[in-house]
Design a protein around this motif. Structure first.
Motif, short mmCIF file in Angstrom:
data_model
loop_
_atom_site.label_atom_id
_atom_site.label_comp_id
_atom_site.label_asym_id
_atom_site.label_seq_id
_atom_site.Cartn_x
_atom_site.Cartn_y
_atom_site.Cartn_z
N LYS A 366 54.94 36.88 33.29
CA LYS A 366 54.77 36.42 31.91
C LYS A 366 55.50 37.42 31.01
CE LYS A 366 51.57 34.42 28.60
NZ LYS A 366 50.16 34.12 28.27
N PRO A 367 56.82 37.36 31.03
CA PRO A 367 57.60 38.35 30.26
C PRO A 367 57.50 38.10 28.76
CG PRO A 367 59.05 36.70 31.22
CD PRO A 367 57.68 36.41 31.74
N SER A 368 57.72 39.18 28.01
CA SER A 368 57.79 39.09 26.56
C SER A 368 58.86 40.05 26.09
CB SER A 368 56.44 39.45 25.93
OG SER A 368 56.19 40.84 26.06
N ASN A 374 56.26 42.06 32.67
CA ASN A 374 54.83 41.84 32.66
C ASN A 374 54.43 40.73 33.63
OD1 ASN A 374 52.11 42.14 31.64
ND2 ASN A 374 52.41 40.20 30.59
N TYR A 375 53.31 40.93 34.35
CA TYR A 375 52.75 39.92 35.25
C TYR A 375 51.27 39.74 34.91
CZ TYR A 375 56.80 39.90 38.40
OH TYR A 375 58.06 39.75 38.93
N GLU A 376 50.80 38.49 35.00
CA GLU A 376 49.39 38.20 34.77
C GLU A 376 48.74 37.72 36.05
OE1 GLU A 376 48.65 35.57 31.52
OE2 GLU A 376 49.15 37.08 30.01
N LEU A 377 47.51 38.16 36.28
CA LEU A 377 46.77 37.81 37.47
C LEU A 377 46.31 36.34 37.43
CD1 LEU A 377 45.27 38.69 40.10
CD2 LEU A 377 43.35 39.31 38.63
N VAL A 378 46.44 35.66 38.56
CA VAL A 378 45.86 34.32 38.71
C VAL A 378 44.40 34.53 39.10
CG1 VAL A 378 45.95 32.13 39.94
CG2 VAL A 378 48.07 33.35 39.41
N ARG A 379 43.49 34.32 38.16
CA ARG A 379 42.08 34.60 38.39
C ARG A 379 41.42 33.45 39.16
NH1 ARG A 379 43.80 37.47 34.17
NH2 ARG A 379 42.85 39.55 33.92
N ARG A 380 40.60 33.85 40.17
CA ARG A 380 39.98 32.86 41.05
C ARG A 380 38.53 33.24 41.31
NH1 ARG A 380 45.10 32.70 45.26
NH2 ARG A 380 46.38 31.23 44.07
N PRO A 381 37.64 32.26 41.44
CA PRO A 381 36.21 32.57 41.69
C PRO A 381 35.99 33.34 42.98
CG PRO A 381 36.50 30.25 41.05
CD PRO A 381 37.87 30.81 41.26
N GLU A 382 36.84 33.12 44.01
CA GLU A 382 36.63 33.79 45.28
C GLU A 382 36.86 35.29 45.24
OE1 GLU A 382 40.59 31.41 45.71
OE2 GLU A 382 38.65 31.20 44.71
#
Length: 404
Positions: A366-368, A374-382
């Motif tokens: 997720k560059p700016s 920049n990198y954003e985490l893929v959030r997961r319930p597990e």
């Protein structure tokens, strides 16, 4: 029948040789080890791109072999699009304390936005491995015609400075104007890896400009704390710069020591630390309590916890302090990833055997303009079980270690 017999014979030969093995994937884990990472920066110079390298631990001086450069369609490509060697690279090396510096130029006609470069001293395998210096070619680093330098005119090789630290801008074309636009610093810490969109809340889409100033591009600068966009002229190339207080990336003030505890403490605990007559001493007592009054263990916990914060700040700082970012959060709590895979616009961090589990965290680019990497985490319930298990290890005075 003859064809059938030939196919059967080929099958038996392959079976005797064992299962077919796919080529191993490229592991970039050492890119997140500060004492092993080869740092890289670039500057556009007419029809060339100058590449600046900084090698840690004087490793370049110990390897009197060719400097190889390879162009790739992506980080996970198995074969380079092209490769070359840099002539006289050993003669260009400049020792600087415990590091070596070097720069060379590549024709811009060979470089394509979206592709990647790898650079390493050694044979072809060294330049193909994840330990080489790797760079994603973006419009920003293909077109930016300046670099940040320190007070001795050496390439800074980072996107942050301390407030009032002396630094400069080295533009390819001299005599230009530098416009500096200051925005507020972010103190928003990354949400846990299992957080939902409702938990994350609304993120601000724009930043409010606080003030601006104009300088000569060839003068040394000292800037107050803030997030800056530095631009040559009114429409020229730009680059983001984080300016932090105190001894950043080190932590010195009580507030700096308390804030990263957000990942392992409650809001009530942190508020008590902030309100204490001597907050720094209160932080020591916090860790002493975690260590069950074992002073040696408390010192070990403090070194490990805040050492990771400093590493996260060093590696991931861009639009905000590194420990506040998604990758910095995981680095701080789980430690360095055992394996890192890169593919397209994704990074995958692998922790093997952590709490008897093999876990993969996926980050998406997720560059700016302030943080092109920049990198954003893929959030997961597990991820919830592993996260709380790791936090509990810190809360019990046990240092959470990856499987490596």
């Amino acid at each position: 029948m003859r064809n059938l017999a030939s196919l059967l014979l080929l099958f038996l030969v392959l079976l005797a040789a064992g299962p077919l093995q796919a080529a191993p994937r490229r592991d970039f884990a050492n890119q997140y080890q500060p004492r092993r990472t080869v740092e890289v920066d670039t500057r556009r110079e007419g029809d060339s791109l100058r590449v600046y390298l900084r090698f840690p631990n004087r490793i370049a001086q110990r390897r009197r072999v060719p400097l190889r450069v390879m162009g790739w369609i992506d980080f996970d490509a198995r074969r380079p699009l092209w490769q070359d060697t840099v002539r006289g690279a050993a003669r260009r090396l400049r020792p600087d304390g415990d590091v070596d510096r070097l720069s060379f130029a590549l024709p811009i006609s060979r470089l394509v936005s979206g592709h990647a470069l790898s650079v390493a001293f050694g044979d072809a395998e060294d330049a193909m491995g994840g330990d080489a210096a790797w760079l994603r070619l973006t419009p920003e680093n293909l077109n930016r015609s300046f670099i940040f330098i320190d007070s001795l005119s050496r390439p800074l090789m980072r996107r942050y400075v301390r407030a009032r630290e002396v630094f400069g801008v080295d533009a390819y074309a001299p005599g230009q104007t530098l416009n500096a636009y200051r925005y507020p610093l972010s103190s928003l810490a990354a949400a846990p890896p299992m957080a939902t969109s409702n938990t994350l809340g609304q993120q601000p889409r724009t930043l409010g400009l606080q003030d601006s100033a104009r300088f000569n591009a060839d003068q040394l600068l000292r800037l107050p704390a803030g997030l800056y966009l530095l631009r040559l002229g009114n429409r020229g190339p730009s680059q983001g710069l984080l300016v932090e207080e105190n001894r950043f990336p080190q932590l010195t003030s009580a507030d700096e020591l308390i804030a990263p505890l957000i990942y392992v403490s409650t809001s009530e605990e942190r508020q008590k630390l902030f309100d204490a007559p001597d907050p720094k001493k209160a932080v020591d007592y916090f860790w002493l309590g975690v260590a069950s009054d074992d002073q040696d263990k408390a010192r070990q916990l403090i070194r490990q916890f805040y050492g990771r914060v400093v590493v996260a700040n060093t590696i991931f700082s861009a639009h905000k302090a590194g420990w506040l970012t998604d990758r910095g959060m995981l680095y701080q709590i789980l430690g360095a990833p055992e394996t890192v895979y890169r593919s397209g616009n994704e990074e995958r961090w692998v922790y093997r055997g952590y709490q008897s589990l093999n876990t993969i965290f996926v980050f998406r680019a997720k560059p700016s303009i302030f943080a092109p990497d920049n990198y954003e985490l893929v959030r997961r319930p597990e991820h919830e079980f592993l996260w709380y298990a790791a936090v509990e290890l810190w809360r019990k005075g046990l240092i959470a270690q990856p499987g490596r």
